[in-house]
Every structure is written in structure tokens, then in C-alpha cells.
Design an enzyme around this catalytic site. Structure first.
Site, PDB file in Angstrom:
ATOM      1  N   HIS A  60       0.832  -1.212   0.000  1.00 32.75           N
ATOM      2  CA  HIS A  60       0.000   0.000   0.000  1.00 32.75           C
ATOM      3  C   HIS A  60       0.863   1.258   0.000  1.00 32.75           C
ATOM      4  O   HIS A  60       0.572   2.227  -0.695  1.00 32.75           O
ATOM      5  CB  HIS A  60      -0.925   0.021   1.226  1.00 32.75           C
ATOM      6  CG  HIS A  60      -2.153  -0.813   1.040  1.00 32.75           C
ATOM      7  ND1 HIS A  60      -3.346  -0.527   1.649  1.00 32.75           N
ATOM      8  CD2 HIS A  60      -2.357  -1.932   0.319  1.00 32.75           C
ATOM      9  CE1 HIS A  60      -4.256  -1.436   1.300  1.00 32.75           C
ATOM     10  NE2 HIS A  60      -3.682  -2.301   0.509  1.00 32.75           N
TER      11      HIS A  60
ATOM     12  N   ASN B 131      -8.801   0.039   4.071  1.00 31.72           N
ATOM     13  CA  ASN B 131      -7.785  -0.141   5.112  1.00 31.72           C
ATOM     14  C   ASN B 131      -8.103  -1.312   6.040  1.00 31.72           C
ATOM     15  O   ASN B 131      -7.417  -1.495   7.036  1.00 31.72           O
ATOM     16  CB  ASN B 131      -7.683   1.137   5.954  1.00 31.72           C
ATOM     17  CG  ASN B 131      -8.960   1.384   6.732  1.00 31.72           C
ATOM     18  OD1 ASN B 131      -9.891   0.605   6.646  1.00 31.72           O
ATOM     19  ND2 ASN B 131      -8.984   2.443   7.501  1.00 31.72           N
TER      20      ASN B 131
ATOM     21  N   HIS C  77      -0.409 -12.931  -1.933  1.00 33.81           N
ATOM     22  CA  HIS C  77      -1.657 -13.478  -1.393  1.00 33.81           C
ATOM     23  C   HIS C  77      -1.501 -14.921  -0.924  1.00 33.81           C
ATOM     24  O   HIS C  77      -2.486 -15.616  -0.727  1.00 33.81           O
ATOM     25  CB  HIS C  77      -2.783 -13.329  -2.424  1.00 33.81           C
ATOM     26  CG  HIS C  77      -3.228 -11.905  -2.580  1.00 33.81           C
ATOM     27  ND1 HIS C  77      -4.017 -11.452  -3.600  1.00 33.81           N
ATOM     28  CD2 HIS C  77      -2.975 -10.810  -1.805  1.00 33.81           C
ATOM     29  CE1 HIS C  77      -4.234 -10.145  -3.462  1.00 33.81           C
ATOM     30  NE2 HIS C  77      -3.605  -9.736  -2.386  1.00 33.81           N
TER      31      HIS C  77
HETATM   32  C1  HEM Z   1      -2.828  -6.972  -7.627  1.00 35.66           C
HETATM   33  C2  HEM Z   1      -3.553  -6.133  -6.932  1.00 35.66           C
HETATM   34  C3  HEM Z   1      -3.989  -6.407  -5.526  1.00 35.66           C
HETATM   35  C4  HEM Z   1      -5.257  -6.333  -5.061  1.00 35.66           C
HETATM   36  C5  HEM Z   1      -6.497  -5.946  -5.845  1.00 35.66           C
HETATM   37  C6  HEM Z   1      -5.221  -6.717  -3.672  1.00 35.66           C
HETATM   38  C7  HEM Z   1      -6.322  -6.755  -2.846  1.00 35.66           C
HETATM   39  C8  HEM Z   1      -6.323  -7.241  -1.554  1.00 35.66           C
HETATM   40  C9  HEM Z   1      -7.491  -7.331  -0.712  1.00 35.66           C
HETATM   41  C10 HEM Z   1      -8.886  -6.878  -1.086  1.00 35.66           C
HETATM   42  C11 HEM Z   1      -7.102  -7.896   0.461  1.00 35.66           C
HETATM   43  C12 HEM Z   1      -7.993  -8.255   1.654  1.00 35.66           C
HETATM   44  C13 HEM Z   1      -8.335  -7.068   2.493  1.00 35.66           C
HETATM   45  C14 HEM Z   1      -9.357  -7.473   3.515  1.00 35.66           C
HETATM   46  O1  HEM Z   1     -10.479  -7.780   3.123  1.00 35.66           O
HETATM   47  O2  HEM Z   1      -9.037  -7.498   4.708  1.00 35.66           O
HETATM   48  C15 HEM Z   1      -5.697  -8.170   0.362  1.00 35.66           C
HETATM   49  C16 HEM Z   1      -4.934  -8.744   1.339  1.00 35.66           C
HETATM   50  C17 HEM Z   1      -3.582  -8.914   1.274  1.00 35.66           C
HETATM   51  N1  HEM Z   1      -2.769  -8.524   0.229  1.00 35.66           N
HETATM   52 FE1  HEM Z   1      -3.361  -7.838  -1.569  1.00 35.66          FE
HETATM   53  N2  HEM Z   1      -3.938  -7.003  -3.323  1.00 35.66           N
HETATM   54  C18 HEM Z   1      -3.151  -6.825  -4.422  1.00 35.66           C
HETATM   55  C19 HEM Z   1      -1.775  -6.971  -4.481  1.00 35.66           C
HETATM   56  C20 HEM Z   1      -0.995  -7.314  -3.405  1.00 35.66           C
HETATM   57  C21 HEM Z   1       0.443  -7.258  -3.394  1.00 35.66           C
HETATM   58  C22 HEM Z   1       1.305  -6.754  -4.549  1.00 35.66           C
HETATM   59  C23 HEM Z   1       0.854  -7.710  -2.173  1.00 35.66           C
HETATM   60  C24 HEM Z   1       2.250  -7.855  -1.643  1.00 35.66           C
HETATM   61  C25 HEM Z   1       3.273  -8.222  -2.380  1.00 35.66           C
HETATM   62  C26 HEM Z   1      -0.341  -8.049  -1.430  1.00 35.66           C
HETATM   63  C27 HEM Z   1      -0.354  -8.593  -0.178  1.00 35.66           C
HETATM   64  C28 HEM Z   1      -1.487  -8.845   0.568  1.00 35.66           C
HETATM   65  C29 HEM Z   1      -1.467  -9.515   1.857  1.00 35.66           C
HETATM   66  C30 HEM Z   1      -0.251 -10.074   2.570  1.00 35.66           C
HETATM   67  C31 HEM Z   1      -2.783  -9.536   2.308  1.00 35.66           C
HETATM   68  C32 HEM Z   1      -3.288 -10.100   3.648  1.00 35.66           C
HETATM   69  C33 HEM Z   1      -3.282  -8.985   4.665  1.00 35.66           C
HETATM   70  C34 HEM Z   1      -3.574  -9.449   6.078  1.00 35.66           C
HETATM   71  O3  HEM Z   1      -3.925 -10.592   6.308  1.00 35.66           O
HETATM   72  O4  HEM Z   1      -3.419  -8.605   6.995  1.00 35.66           O
HETATM   73  N3  HEM Z   1      -1.433  -7.772  -2.193  1.00 35.66           N
HETATM   74  N4  HEM Z   1      -5.242  -7.746  -0.869  1.00 35.66           N
HETATM   75  C1  LIG Z   2     -10.182   2.620   8.508  1.00 33.98           C
HETATM   76  O1  LIG Z   2     -10.990   3.703   8.088  1.00 33.98           O
HETATM   77  C2  LIG Z   2     -12.135   3.923   8.876  1.00 33.98           C
HETATM   78  C3  LIG Z   2     -12.927   5.078   8.296  1.00 33.98           C
HETATM   79  O2  LIG Z   2     -12.897   5.081   6.894  1.00 33.98           O
HETATM   80  C4  LIG Z   2     -11.695   4.222  10.323  1.00 33.98           C
HETATM   81  O3  LIG Z   2     -12.828   4.364  11.148  1.00 33.98           O
HETATM   82  C5  LIG Z   2     -10.801   3.093  10.855  1.00 33.98           C
HETATM   83  O4  LIG Z   2     -10.275   3.435  12.118  1.00 33.98           O
HETATM   84  C6  LIG Z   2      -9.641   2.847   9.901  1.00 33.98           C
HETATM   85  N1  LIG Z   2      -8.854   1.678  10.339  1.00 33.98           N
HETATM   86  C7  LIG Z   2      -7.539   1.731  10.622  1.00 33.98           C
HETATM   87  C8  LIG Z   2      -6.872   0.439  10.925  1.00 33.98           C
HETATM   88  O5  LIG Z   2      -6.899   2.762  10.617  1.00 33.98           O
END
Ligand code: HEM
Ligand SMILES: *[C@@H]1O[C@H](CO)[C@@H](O)[C@H](O)[C@H]1NC(C)=O
Ligand SMILES: *[C@@H]1O[C@H](CO)[C@@H](O)[C@H](O)[C@H]1NC(C)=O
Ligand SMILES: *[C@@H]1O[C@H](CO)[C@@H](O)[C@H](O)[C@H]1NC(C)=O
Length: 316
Positions: free
Chosen positions: A63, A91, A188
Site C-alpha cells: 500500500h 484499510n 496473497h
Molecule cells: C494486484 C492487486 C492487488 C489487489 C487488488 C489486492 C487486494 C487485496 C485485498 C482486497 C485484500 C484483503 C483485504 C481485507 O479484506 O481485509 C488483500 C490482502 C492482502 N494482500 Fe493484496 N492485493 C493486491 C496486491 C498485493 C500485493 C502486490 C501484495 C504484496 C506483495 C499483497 C499482499 C497482501 C497480503 C499479505 C494480504 C493479507 C493482509 C492481512 O492478512 O493482513 N497484495 N489484498
Molecule cells: C479505517 O478507516 C475507517 C474510516 O474510513 C476508520 O474508522 C478506521 O479506524 C480505519 N482503520 C484503521 C486500521 O486505521
């Protein structure tokens, strides 16, 4: 003559500039030789108490790099007059900011004002991968921290609903190729997703299908079970792959079986070049790992900052 002198001055200053802005694995060798050790220990310590730390750190770095370059803008707190990135919409899984704070605190005691928050984040992302059984690599350092973080700019992150052309555009705007896209999506292999991030695939997918037909039916059924239409369970969701704490090529193996969570994962199979890479990475962990390392170094070299913050959550 004056013209000649101007030209050489220009050449000299631009050379100096590129030397100063180039990242190097040895950047802190003289100024803070134990920087990496301090950071790695902070990650290890946090991981002992919380298994979700590596995934959080890897995602945070991604990010960071995709908004204003890897300048630790993701770490800044909101202020009275500014809503920061971390308080922007996508986030939901950002956490473990305290790991960076802990490392920074120790580094400020050891070598004050030297190690940037952006470098700390880049090193923790490497450690997250290496300490989860993935590859390790030398992290080029020397990033500077930025002074701007805006919640509105999180719109610039790729969305999980993106198709292949939207993903390609998002990556190429940052100098990253389709090859980088496929390799970095392998991130992922770690972590967890909330239902909201894949809801579009399991309910009301399109006019003809309730469920995305590219998803394996048994897999879709299990996700629908955890994530019903009117989901009332806070923090319900699914792990991104079946070996969520271990950094391996399982993500690609599941992807080819129709067991990926996001449309953006599935999209990698919608085009010949990316599909070919997915099947290569599914069949060779070694090939995936070496591609991942190269692409991580590329992504983490998108720079953008100006200063070395003293506290990662506030500008100097
Ligand atoms: C290609 C575009 C990408 C999209 C659209 C994307 C989207 C997402 C989404 C939607 C989540 C889940 C968020 C949630 O619902 O809590 C996620 C999780 C994650 N993404 Fe991606 N991602 C992308 C690329 C990447 C890249 C490049 C990395 C790192 C090299 C990455 C690493 C991760 C990791 C490690 C998680 C798990 C986070 C956690 O468990 O705290 N992602 N991603
Ligand atoms: C994510 O954003 C929401 C509002 O958009 C906020 O209330 C929340 O605290 C944020 N979470 C983190 C982990 O900063
Ligand atoms: C940043 O925000 C966090 C969470 O809201 C808070 O605990 C922390 O004290 C803040 N840090 C600074 C330096 O403002
Ligand atoms: C991807 O989505 C965009 C925006 O909805 C659309 O214009 C484009 O045609 C789609 N591309 C593919 C390959 O489906």
C-alpha cells in the site's frame, strides 16, 4: 565557454542527484550498522505473539509503495485538518503499525534521525516473507519519508474487483509489468480477507449468475457459508490460501483450481501471458520465489519522500 560550464555543471549535479537518490543495500553501513538487526528482531518479537503480523507488514508495504512511492505515507496518523491514508476506505486489514513504532524507537535511541520509516517498512516486508518460510534478499535502502498522506488517495490502489486491463494499467503507471503483477500477486499466499473483498463473486455476480462461474462450486459454497448475503459476523472472512502463515506457491496452485478469493486473482487467468506465468509459478516454487524477489525489489524502489521522520506517525 559559459555555456560549456553550465552543461558540465548540469551533468555533474544530475549525476550527484542520481547518486544521492539511488538506493543501496549498504546504505546504513557507516551510519547505523545494526539497523537491519534491530528491525528483524522487532518483527520476530511481534510474530511470537501474533501470527498475523507478517501478512500485515507485507500488505502495508505494498500500500505504501502504490501511493506516492514507498515513503511511509501509509504510517502517518490523521491530524485535525487531514484524514490520512490509513483512515481511508480499503484499510480494513491494515494493522501491526506498532511493529514499525517499536523498531523506530530503538533505532532513534541507537542512531537518531538516521533510519527512515520507509526503509523500516521495506525491511519488515522482507522479514515477513523470510520468517514465513519464503525467500530472503538484500533490501536496497536510503528511502526518504514523505510529508503527505491523504485518505482520498487510497482510491489509487487496485481494487479486488479489477479485471486484467485495470490491473495492468495500475501496475504500469508505477513502472511495473504484467510479469511483476503475477509475481507480486503471490503475496496473497499470506493472510486473510474480509467477506466484503470477495462478496461480488459469491452473491449477485452478474445478470446470469449468482456465483462467479470461474469459481470452483464447492469452494464458492464454503465461502457463501462463511459470508452470507446479510453477514452479521464482524470480521468474518477467509484466509487467502490454505497455508496462510507459510510463504509458498500454494496461492497459484489454488488459483488454477478455481480457488482464489478475488476477481483480481482470477483475472490473472484471463489472458495468455499472465495465465502462462501462473501455471509456471504453480508448478515451481523456486521460479515463483526468484520472480517474487525481483519484483519486490522493483516495487520497493519506487521512491518519493524528502525527510527522515523522527516518529513514523507524524511529519517532522
Ligand atoms: C494486484 C492487486 C492487488 C489487489 C487488488 C489486492 C487486494 C487485496 C485485498 C482486497 C485484500 C484483503 C483485504 C481485507 O479484506 O481485509 C488483500 C490482502 C492482502 N494482500 Fe493484496 N492485493 C493486491 C496486491 C498485493 C500485493 C502486490 C501484495 C504484496 C506483495 C499483497 C499482499 C497482501 C497480503 C499479505 C494480504 C493479507 C493482509 C492481512 O492478512 O493482513 N497484495 N489484498
Ligand atoms: C479505517 O478507516 C475507517 C474510516 O474510513 C476508520 O474508522 C478506521 O479506524 C480505519 N482503520 C484503521 C486500521 O486505521
Ligand atoms: C497515532 O494514532 C494512534 C491510533 O489512533 C495513537 O495510538 C497514537 O498515539 C498516535 N500517535 C501520534 C504520535 O500521534
Ligand atoms: C475491464 O473493465 C473496464 C472498466 O469496467 C472495461 O472498460 C474494460 O473493457 C474491461 N476489460 C476487460 C479485458 O474485461
Amino acid at each position: 565557454m559559459a555555456f560549456r560550464a553550465n552543461i558540465s555543471l548540469l551533468v555533474f549535479t544530475s549525476l550527484l542527484f542520481s547518486l544521492c537518490s539511488a538506493l543501496s543495500p549498504n546504505y546504513y553501513d557507516q551510519t547505523c550498522p545494526s539497523a537491519e538487526m534491530v528491525i528483524t528482531n522487532a518483527v520476530k518479537k511481534a510474530m511470537m505473539n501474533d501470527k498475523t503480523v507478517p501478512a500485515a507488514l507485507l500488505r502495508m508495504h505494498f500500500h505504501d509503495c502504490f501511493i506516492r512511492g514507498c515513503d511511509a505515507s501509509v504510517l502517518l496518523n490523521s491530524t485535525k485538518n487531514n484524514k490520512a491514508e490509513k483512515d481511508g476506505p480499503p484499510n480494513i486489514s491494515l494493522h501491526a503499525f506498532y511493529v514499525i513504532d517499536n523498531a523506530k524507537k530503538e533505532l532513534e535511541a541507537l542512531c537518531p534521525g538516521v533510519v527512515s520509516c520507509a526503509d523500516i517498512l521495506a525491511v519488515t516486508a522482507r522479514d515477513a516473507v523470510a520468517l514465513s518460510g519464503g525467500p530472503s534478499w538484500e533490501v536496497p535502502k536510503g528511502r526518504k519519508d514523505g510529508r503527505v498522506s491523504k485518505a482520498s488517495e487510497t482510491k489509487q490502489l487496485p481494487a479486488p474487483t479489477f479485471n486484467i486491463s485495470q490491473l495492468q494499467q495500475s501496475f504500469s503507471q508505477r513502472g511495473l509489468s504484467l510479469h511483476d503483477l503475477v509475481a507480486l500477486s503471490g503475496g496473497h499466499t499470506l493472510g486473510f480477507s474480509h467477506c466484503s473483498s470477495f462478496q461480488n463473486r459469491i452473491h449477485n455476480f452478474d445478470a446470469k449468475h449468482d456465483v462467479d462461474p470461474s469459481m470452483r462450486p464447492s469452494f464458492a459454497a464454503s465461502l457463501r457459508n462463511v459470508c452470507p448475503v446479510h453477514n452479521k459476523v464482524k470480521n468474518a472472512g477467509a484466509t487467502l490460501d490454505s497455508s496462510t502463515a507459510s510463504f509458498d506457491n500454494m496461492y497459484y496452485k489454488l488459483l488454477v483450481q478455481g480457488k482464489s478469493l478475488f476477481s483480481s486473482d482470477q483475472a490473472l487467468l484471463s489472458e495468455g501471458k499472465t495465465k502462462g506465468l501462473v501455471s509456471r509459478f504453480a508448478s515451481s516454487k523456486e521460479e515463483f520465489e526468484s520472480a517474487f524477489v525481483k519484483s519486490m525489489i522493483k516495487m520497493s524502489s519506487i521512491t518519493g519522500g524528502q525527510e527522515v521522520r523522527l516518529n513514523c506517525r507524524v511529519v517532522n
